[in-house]
Write a protein that holds these residues in place. Structure first.
Motif, PDB file in Angstrom:
ATOM      1  N   VAL A  87      51.788  -7.486 -51.669  1.00 60.65           N
ATOM      2  CA  VAL A  87      52.764  -8.377 -51.031  1.00 60.65           C
ATOM      3  C   VAL A  87      53.331  -9.409 -52.000  1.00 60.65           C
ATOM      4  O   VAL A  87      54.149 -10.245 -51.617  1.00 60.65           O
ATOM      5  CB  VAL A  87      52.181  -9.077 -49.778  1.00 60.65           C
ATOM      6  CG1 VAL A  87      51.759  -8.047 -48.732  1.00 60.65           C
ATOM      7  CG2 VAL A  87      51.037 -10.016 -50.124  1.00 60.65           C
ATOM      8  N   GLY A  88      52.881  -9.384 -53.259  1.00 61.01           N
ATOM      9  CA  GLY A  88      53.437 -10.273 -54.270  1.00 61.01           C
ATOM     10  C   GLY A  88      52.909 -11.697 -54.234  1.00 61.01           C
ATOM     11  O   GLY A  88      53.553 -12.617 -54.719  1.00 61.01           O
ATOM     12  N   ILE A  89      51.727 -11.904 -53.677  1.00 62.68           N
ATOM     13  CA  ILE A  89      51.103 -13.233 -53.628  1.00 62.68           C
ATOM     14  C   ILE A  89      49.766 -13.116 -54.363  1.00 62.68           C
ATOM     15  O   ILE A  89      48.780 -12.677 -53.783  1.00 62.68           O
ATOM     16  CB  ILE A  89      50.845 -13.704 -52.173  1.00 62.68           C
ATOM     17  CG1 ILE A  89      52.096 -13.622 -51.322  1.00 62.68           C
ATOM     18  CG2 ILE A  89      50.216 -15.091 -52.156  1.00 62.68           C
ATOM     19  CD1 ILE A  89      53.115 -14.684 -51.560  1.00 62.68           C
ATOM     20  N   THR A  90      49.726 -13.485 -55.641  1.00 64.36           N
ATOM     21  CA  THR A  90      48.515 -13.251 -56.423  1.00 64.36           C
ATOM     22  C   THR A  90      47.505 -14.396 -56.381  1.00 64.36           C
ATOM     23  O   THR A  90      46.368 -14.199 -56.791  1.00 64.36           O
ATOM     24  CB  THR A  90      48.860 -12.932 -57.891  1.00 64.36           C
ATOM     25  OG1 THR A  90      49.637 -14.003 -58.423  1.00 64.36           O
ATOM     26  CG2 THR A  90      49.631 -11.617 -57.988  1.00 64.36           C
ATOM     27  N   HIS A  91      47.897 -15.555 -55.887  1.00 68.85           N
ATOM     28  CA  HIS A  91      46.969 -16.691 -55.817  1.00 68.85           C
ATOM     29  C   HIS A  91      47.046 -17.370 -54.444  1.00 68.85           C
ATOM     30  O   HIS A  91      47.370 -18.555 -54.345  1.00 68.85           O
ATOM     31  CB  HIS A  91      47.276 -17.713 -56.922  1.00 68.85           C
ATOM     32  CG  HIS A  91      47.080 -17.182 -58.298  1.00 68.85           C
ATOM     33  ND1 HIS A  91      48.076 -16.529 -58.989  1.00 68.85           N
ATOM     34  CD2 HIS A  91      45.991 -17.184 -59.101  1.00 68.85           C
ATOM     35  CE1 HIS A  91      47.611 -16.164 -60.171  1.00 68.85           C
ATOM     36  NE2 HIS A  91      46.350 -16.546 -60.264  1.00 68.85           N
ATOM     37  N   PRO A  92      46.740 -16.643 -53.369  1.00 68.15           N
ATOM     38  CA  PRO A  92      46.845 -17.278 -52.042  1.00 68.15           C
ATOM     39  C   PRO A  92      45.735 -18.307 -51.830  1.00 68.15           C
ATOM     40  O   PRO A  92      44.613 -18.123 -52.279  1.00 68.15           O
ATOM     41  CB  PRO A  92      46.680 -16.103 -51.073  1.00 68.15           C
ATOM     42  CG  PRO A  92      45.816 -15.142 -51.828  1.00 68.15           C
ATOM     43  CD  PRO A  92      46.237 -15.279 -53.276  1.00 68.15           C
ATOM     44  N   ARG A  93      46.081 -19.386 -51.166  1.00 70.25           N
ATOM     45  CA  ARG A  93      45.088 -20.402 -50.802  1.00 70.25           C
ATOM     46  C   ARG A  93      44.598 -20.158 -49.372  1.00 70.25           C
ATOM     47  O   ARG A  93      43.526 -20.600 -49.001  1.00 70.25           O
ATOM     48  CB  ARG A  93      45.678 -21.791 -50.919  1.00 70.25           C
ATOM     49  CG  ARG A  93      45.984 -22.185 -52.347  1.00 70.25           C
ATOM     50  CD  ARG A  93      46.338 -23.665 -52.425  1.00 70.25           C
ATOM     51  NE  ARG A  93      46.607 -24.073 -53.777  1.00 70.25           N
ATOM     52  CZ  ARG A  93      45.686 -24.471 -54.638  1.00 70.25           C
ATOM     53  NH1 ARG A  93      44.430 -24.465 -54.292  1.00 70.25           N
ATOM     54  NH2 ARG A  93      46.014 -24.845 -55.848  1.00 70.25           N
ATOM     55  N   ASP A  94      45.411 -19.469 -48.589  1.00 67.27           N
ATOM     56  CA  ASP A  94      45.084 -19.203 -47.194  1.00 67.27           C
ATOM     57  C   ASP A  94      45.551 -17.786 -46.871  1.00 67.27           C
ATOM     58  O   ASP A  94      46.600 -17.350 -47.344  1.00 67.27           O
ATOM     59  CB  ASP A  94      45.796 -20.224 -46.293  1.00 67.27           C
ATOM     60  CG  ASP A  94      45.316 -20.133 -44.853  1.00 67.27           C
ATOM     61  OD1 ASP A  94      45.857 -19.287 -44.111  1.00 67.27           O
ATOM     62  OD2 ASP A  94      44.409 -20.895 -44.488  1.00 67.27           O
ATOM     63  N   SER A  95      44.781 -17.086 -46.050  1.00 63.84           N
ATOM     64  CA  SER A  95      45.134 -15.699 -45.714  1.00 63.84           C
ATOM     65  C   SER A  95      46.469 -15.600 -44.984  1.00 63.84           C
ATOM     66  O   SER A  95      47.123 -14.550 -45.026  1.00 63.84           O
ATOM     67  CB  SER A  95      44.028 -15.048 -44.890  1.00 63.84           C
ATOM     68  OG  SER A  95      43.851 -15.731 -43.664  1.00 63.84           O
ATOM     69  N   SER A  96      46.909 -16.677 -44.339  1.00 61.06           N
ATOM     70  CA  SER A  96      48.194 -16.635 -43.632  1.00 61.06           C
ATOM     71  C   SER A  96      49.366 -16.408 -44.582  1.00 61.06           C
ATOM     72  O   SER A  96      50.433 -15.959 -44.165  1.00 61.06           O
ATOM     73  CB  SER A  96      48.405 -17.915 -42.822  1.00 61.06           C
ATOM     74  OG  SER A  96      48.521 -19.027 -43.694  1.00 61.06           O
ATOM     75  N   GLU A  97      49.188 -16.690 -45.878  1.00 60.07           N
ATOM     76  CA  GLU A  97      50.240 -16.437 -46.862  1.00 60.07           C
ATOM     77  C   GLU A  97      50.523 -14.937 -47.014  1.00 60.07           C
ATOM     78  O   GLU A  97      51.559 -14.557 -47.534  1.00 60.07           O
ATOM     79  CB  GLU A  97      49.857 -17.028 -48.215  1.00 60.07           C
ATOM     80  CG  GLU A  97      49.769 -18.541 -48.221  1.00 60.07           C
ATOM     81  CD  GLU A  97      49.287 -19.088 -49.554  1.00 60.07           C
ATOM     82  OE1 GLU A  97      49.847 -18.689 -50.587  1.00 60.07           O
ATOM     83  OE2 GLU A  97      48.349 -19.900 -49.545  1.00 60.07           O
ATOM     84  N   LEU A  98      49.603 -14.102 -46.560  1.00 60.05           N
ATOM     85  CA  LEU A  98      49.751 -12.647 -46.666  1.00 60.05           C
ATOM     86  C   LEU A  98      50.439 -12.050 -45.440  1.00 60.05           C
ATOM     87  O   LEU A  98      50.755 -10.865 -45.430  1.00 60.05           O
ATOM     88  CB  LEU A  98      48.378 -11.994 -46.854  1.00 60.05           C
ATOM     89  CG  LEU A  98      47.528 -12.554 -47.999  1.00 60.05           C
ATOM     90  CD1 LEU A  98      46.143 -11.937 -47.977  1.00 60.05           C
ATOM     91  CD2 LEU A  98      48.217 -12.352 -49.330  1.00 60.05           C
TER      92      LEU A  98
END
Length: 171
Positions: A87-98
């Motif tokens: 999904v192009g998010i390599t450093h998420p702080r929270d799973s909701s970013e996915l």
């Protein structure tokens, strides 16, 4: 004999029957950390198919991110890494970013057991652009220029119904 009136079996589908094995374009719509029976924690994911004949169907994935078994934990972290790259998010702080970001899931069908009915299992997470699935160790080809298909046989969809309210991933 019982009169069934104008019953139409085509109007009703078993929403709980397993989705046929294969690759499906999908989005993660919900995620939550939950305690496991063994004292660890897992990330529970709700995944919704967004194209084809299975559009709207949901499958569930669990990633055992905190586990006494280091191998199980490592596998879960590799799978989470694959989701992040897909999904192009390599450093998420929270799973909701996915959430609500298109990706491709490779589904398998788990056979029925004495305790559970047949169901689906997510075997791989991939980018819609063919991003490698490092968990499986090879790249899967996904033709993003191909016409939308039914998600099962690859047959192009014609005249797919629309609901009127678009989801974030729909154009």
């Amino acid at each position: 004999m019982a009169n069934l009136g104008n019953f139409n079996a085509d109007e009703y589908k078993d929403e709980y029957a397993p989705i046929p094995a294969g690759k499906y374009k999908a989005v993660i719509t919900a995620s939550e950390m939950k305690p496991s029976k063994s004292g660890g924690e897992y990330l529970a994911l709700t995944v919704e198919i967004i194209e084809g004949a299975m559009k709207g169907r949901k499958v569930f994935g669990n990633l055992s991110l905190k586990n006494a078994n280091p191998d199980a934990e490592k596998i879960a972290k590799i799978q989470l890494s694959n989701i992040c790259r897909a999904v192009g998010i390599t450093h998420p702080r929270d799973s909701s970013e996915l959430h609500n970001k298109p990706l491709v899931v490779k589904l398998a069908v788990k056979p029925e057991t004495d305790q559970y009915p047949a169901g689906n299992e997510v075997k791989a997470w991939e980018g819609v652009d063919g991003t490698p699935d490092m968990f499986q160790g090879h790249t899967h080809d996904v033709d993003t220029n191909a016409p939308a298909s039914d998600g099962v046989t690859g047959t192009p969809r014609v005249g797919a119904p629309t609901t009127g309210s678009k989801k974030p991933w729909e154009k």
